[in-house]
Structures are given as C-alpha cells and as structure tokens.
Design an enzyme around this catalytic site. Sequence first.
Site, PDB file in Angstrom:
ATOM      1  N   CYS A 129     -20.535   1.160  41.342  1.00 41.28           N
ATOM      2  CA  CYS A 129     -19.821   1.386  42.589  1.00 41.28           C
ATOM      3  C   CYS A 129     -19.376   2.835  42.693  1.00 41.28           C
ATOM      4  CB  CYS A 129     -18.594   0.476  42.659  1.00 41.28           C
ATOM      5  SG  CYS A 129     -18.967  -1.273  42.395  1.00 41.28           S
ATOM      6  N   ASN A 179     -15.706   1.026  38.775  1.00 40.26           N
ATOM      7  CA  ASN A 179     -17.113   1.437  38.773  1.00 40.26           C
ATOM      8  C   ASN A 179     -17.650   1.230  37.369  1.00 40.26           C
ATOM      9  OD1 ASN A 179     -19.605   2.754  39.052  1.00 40.26           O
ATOM     10  ND2 ASN A 179     -18.703   4.763  38.664  1.00 40.26           N
ATOM     11  N   GLY A 180     -18.677   0.390  37.235  1.00 37.91           N
ATOM     12  CA  GLY A 180     -19.272   0.211  35.918  1.00 37.91           C
ATOM     13  C   GLY A 180     -19.541  -1.231  35.575  1.00 37.91           C
ATOM     14  N   GLU A 181     -19.645  -1.493  34.273  1.00 37.62           N
ATOM     15  CA  GLU A 181     -19.861  -2.839  33.756  1.00 37.62           C
ATOM     16  C   GLU A 181     -19.056  -3.014  32.476  1.00 37.62           C
ATOM     17  OE1 GLU A 181     -21.456  -5.050  35.375  1.00 37.62           O
ATOM     18  OE2 GLU A 181     -22.698  -3.880  36.767  1.00 37.62           O
ATOM     19  N   SER A 194     -32.206   2.554  30.200  1.00 37.35           N
ATOM     20  CA  SER A 194     -32.831   3.819  29.812  1.00 37.35           C
ATOM     21  C   SER A 194     -32.594   4.080  28.329  1.00 37.35           C
ATOM     22  CB  SER A 194     -32.261   4.984  30.636  1.00 37.35           C
ATOM     23  OG  SER A 194     -31.104   5.516  30.041  1.00 37.35           O
ATOM     24  N   GLY A 195     -33.341   5.048  27.790  1.00 40.55           N
ATOM     25  CA  GLY A 195     -33.214   5.408  26.379  1.00 40.55           C
ATOM     26  C   GLY A 195     -32.316   6.593  26.134  1.00 40.55           C
ATOM     27  N   VAL A 229     -42.617   8.252  35.796  1.00 42.20           N
ATOM     28  CA  VAL A 229     -43.064   9.317  36.684  1.00 42.20           C
ATOM     29  C   VAL A 229     -43.995  10.228  35.904  1.00 42.20           C
ATOM     30  CG1 VAL A 229     -41.082  10.810  36.153  1.00 42.20           C
ATOM     31  CG2 VAL A 229     -42.324  11.117  38.292  1.00 42.20           C
ATOM     32  N   ASP A 245     -16.632  -9.087  36.466  1.00 42.11           N
ATOM     33  CA  ASP A 245     -15.999  -8.461  35.310  1.00 42.11           C
ATOM     34  C   ASP A 245     -14.780  -7.646  35.713  1.00 42.11           C
ATOM     35  OD1 ASP A 245     -17.625  -6.659  36.657  1.00 42.11           O
ATOM     36  OD2 ASP A 245     -18.307  -5.622  34.854  1.00 42.11           O
ATOM     37  N   ILE A 275     -23.589  -6.448  41.462  1.00 42.26           N
ATOM     38  CA  ILE A 275     -24.459  -6.755  40.336  1.00 42.26           C
ATOM     39  C   ILE A 275     -24.071  -8.094  39.701  1.00 42.26           C
ATOM     40  CG2 ILE A 275     -25.282  -5.974  38.074  1.00 42.26           C
ATOM     41  CD1 ILE A 275     -26.155  -4.136  40.329  1.00 42.26           C
TER      42      ILE A 275
END
EC number: 6.3.5.4
Length: 629
Positions: free
Chosen positions: A2, A73-75, A358-359, A285, A98, A51
């Site tokens: 968010c 904002n976040g998880e 992502s890594g 990409v 959450d 989410i």
Amino acid sequence: MCGIAGVHSERASPDRPTLHAMNECLAHRGPDEDGTYINGPVGLAHKRLSIIGLNTGRQPIFNEDETVCVIFNGEIYNYPQLRDQLVTSGHTFETETDTEVLVHLYEEYGPSFVSHLEGMFAFALWDAASGRLLLARDPMGIKPLLLADDGDSIAFASELPAVLESDVDHGGIDQTAMGQYFSLGYIPAPRTAFENIRKLEPGEQVIISDGEIKRTQFYTPTIEHRDIDFRTAVDELRTRVETAVEKRLMSDVPVGAFLSGGIDSSIVVGTMANQMDDPVKTFTVGFDEALFDESWAAQEVADYHDTDHTEFTVGPDDIRAAIPDVLDRLGEPFADQSLVPTYIVSRETSRNVKVALSGDGADELFAGYSRYRGEYYSKYYRRIPPAVRGSIIEPAVDRLGVSREDERGERIRKVKKFLRGGEPRLSHRHFEWSRIADDETLAGATRLTATSDGHASVQEAHDDAAKYLPVNRQDDLSRIQAVDTRFGLPNQILHKTDQASMYNSLEVRVPFLDTDVVEYALSLPTNYKITAREQKRVLKKAFDDVLPTAILERGKQGFDMPIGEWFKNELEDEFRATVSTLDSDFVDTAAVLRHLDAHKRGTAEHSKHLWSVYVFARWHNRMRDRGVI
C-alpha cells in the site's frame, strides 16, 4: 502492499484536501481502495493494494473501541500466529488482514510491539487516548517511509512526492545529500534531497508525543559466533531459506517470481517449484545487446523447473518510452540504471500477478558481487610498492580505451575498477568499489564536495557495523558485506525494487532478507562464502539440486542496461537537450558535455556518471517548473 501518508500538527487540525492530495500521489501503490481519517492533530491517508483479506481490509483499521488506529504498508508473515495469541488474550478481530494484528499488539505491549513483527512494513499508528503517533520501518528497510519536520508541523508518506504535497516546508535542497548522490548514485538514509525531510532508517521507530519527536532503533542484526562445519552450515542455510520462501507464498492473489537467470532468483524459483502445486509463473527481461542479456539463462531455469515463463526484450525505444513514466515520478534523483528495466519487467509482470518474489539480498549476504572478488584479491595488489603502482601500472591501464560495446572493453573497465583496491584503508576501498565517478570527473562536473560527502556516509556505515559484528567477523570482507546489507541494499537495491514495482501496483517479496536468513548468513565465516575460485559457495552448495549445471557454473552478471552505448547513439540528442536546459549551481553543464564527448570517443567510460547527471537534470528541471525549488 500500500501507500501511507499523514500529517501531525498542533497548530490546527489537518485538512482533508491536503490529505487527499497526498494520497493521490500514492495512487499507484494502492489502486484497490483508499481511506482518510482525522482525529485532533492527526490526519491519516491510505491507498490499498489488496493482497490478504481482500474484502475486509480497508484502512485505517481500528481496535475494539476505536481509540487506536493504523495505516500500514507491507506484509506481516507471522500474523496468523500473532492473531491466535491475541484471540487467546481476549482480543476481537473484525477483519482477516494482517494489518489488524498491529492495533491489538499495541494494546498488549505498547510501542515495543514492533519487535514482535516478522515481515516488511512501514506504518503509522495513532493512539488517540494518549495523543501518541508511532511511525516505523521494517528491520531490513524493504519498505520506505519519509518524515518532514519544519518545527511547526510534521508530514510523512511512503514516497517523497506525497510529502511535498503537504504544507510542511521542505527546507530547500540539501547540498550534502546532492554530494552523496553524485558520488554514490543515490541519497542514503536518513538524508533526502531536502533539508527538512528525512528517511526513516531500517529498523527505526519514531514516536511523536507532547510536541517531541523520539527516535529509537528497535532492530540491529544479532550476529552470533558460529563455530560449525561447512556441511552443517549448508543444511541449516537451506532450511532457513526454504522457510523464508514458504512464508512469502502467503497470499489471497496470484504469486509469481522475477527470474534473471542468476543464482539467487533461480534458487527462489526452484524452491517455489518444490513447494507449489501449480507451475511457478516466472518473468524476465532481456536485451538485444548480448553483453547485457541474461534471458537465455532464465529460459534454462524455466525449462529445468517447467515454469510458466514470460520474457520481455528491451531496446532503446522501450527505454525512451519508459523514461518519463519512471524518472518523472521520482521525488529525488536516483541513478541506478537498472531502475528502468526493473520498471518494465514489473509492468509486464503486474499484468499477470499481483505478487512476485525476487532474489534481492543474496549478493550482499553471500559475496556475489564482483567487488567482493576485487576485495579478496586486492590484498595481493597492495603488496606491490605504491611507487610501482602509481607510476607504472595505473598510468598504463589508464591509457587503455574503455567501452561497454564488447568483452574487451568490459574487461578493461573491470581492471580499472580493480585498481581502486590499492587504497590501504578499508572504508576508502569500499567507497572506491561503490562510487560511480572518480575525483577528477566529479570535480569537473559538480560544484560539490561529492567525494568527501560520499565517503563520509560509507565511513559512518562502517562504524555502525563494527558495533554489532562479533570480533571473529571483523575481517575486511565480512565488514563490507555487513555494510552493504545495512547501507547499500536498502538505499539502492530495495529502493529501486520498491519504486519500480509499486509504480505498477506490484508487491515484491524478498525471502533472502528474512532476518533469520540475514543473521545466519552474516554469522558464517567468510571462506564459506568466497574462495579464490568460487563465490556464494555455501549458498550454491545448499541448493545445487535446484540449479541447472549451466547456471551453477556461470559467473555473476549484473542486471544493467547499455545506457552508455545508447548515449553515444540513439539517446544522445535526448541527453544533450535535457542537460543543456539544466540551470543549477551544483552542476557545470559544459564540463558534463565534454565528458559525453570523451565517452563517445572511447577515451573514458562515463556511463554511470552521465546517467546520474541526466537523471538529476530531469528531476531538477521538473522541480523548478513546478515551483518546488
């Protein structure tokens, strides 16, 4: 994921039009729902990307008697466990999100509740009964939060443009921050481009109460002395990373993954493939220029794990088209060249999923960057007498033409960078590995103390790392890795990923930055990560069964774009037109255009320097035209 924003003013109650304007600057971060709230001196605004708990998560979210509310904002990955504990303690939940955990945890523990959270987050919590406003940023700095304070009022937001929409005076351009920018390519926390606006640092909490602002660091890594054999380290690391990936699959919407073809993203995808019933949706990409293209490697991994793979190829026309979408949203200059291709892959990914793993972070934790190999070998270079280095070796290398058009030019560029390792002091060497332009270039192009400003920020990060690294992890490479994890990573890599993904309403999760993984990795001996022949040694061994042989054996290739070559050709006119209109006391545009000419002739390699000036010029011109500066 968010966007959050708000105002705190003891002079007058915040007005709704200001909150609305701030919120609209964050619309891309949360297109699904929005909300505002005003109570006494505090006004809060929120944009939601739904989410978890899709139908019940509109914010602000309150406690039972609505005396405490939060925008988030976040998880929070451990929220199911926290929720169960809170229900047992008698708390009542109205949503499935959450976010609601935060208000009830606060009721239980007060401001220290933040130490119970596992995840990535930035939030503002208002306790109306006590008149206390809390702001916090997650331990690794994955999610951003900025705070403006002009002595009369306070404003905060997920992104700088939203802060500038408030009535809080930004204080003018911060000259030291600009020096840091031109030397490093970004402005590290806590500074921003403006004097009165600061970034919260990773693991920082701010409490505003009774007219005072109190800042505390609620998290620094706990690095233990681990006297374990290599096999044990391999097994324990695997368990930790697998657990981190599993946590980040929690979602009520589709989840995918960025796949570059490098070791890190390939491990994330392989682990996801082992844990998911359906094929992993992967996205990459590629570039027409072979020197920058990794799409073949990504396809190798996709085939190995039978993923649902999507590839996008980027050329100069794509970059030219994307530049306004990316650079003209920046609240401050940011010169990581990969921001634009990351934006493009995020844009295409967001058309298929709302969450991607992502890594990011593994290069810092497991010594993946070329500068770590440079540091590893630099001790041998420093054994050569300084007189020989300075009068023979370095002048000879300086005479070699450098370009990123082919492998030879790229090797020369790397050799020139390696010679920076002759600095005897660690923080100086680290700055030399990280900087984007040398002293002579910066002195000619800017009227700033860029070198000293950039080095001072790196030195401060080294001083901080020395406080939490145990004695047996104070070797040079361990120190550099710790600094990169706590300094370069949040200020550059994570900032890039957050901006590029959230511009496209895409949430990106980073399992390698689970604090359990981070603390374990930083505690391991350096020779478990890098040797004379191998980088990421323990990580590759831990996941050798999920990596194709071609990926396991290939070297590191950074995610970059050939902007330096494009400035010589397709984008030259765009560069000249933009920089020629720059009217700033900080930059000598005539000198910059001479640098462009040298770059075109191949007598110098100025890709990153030229990009940093171009980004600054676009930003400065836009801020001037809008009347911000």
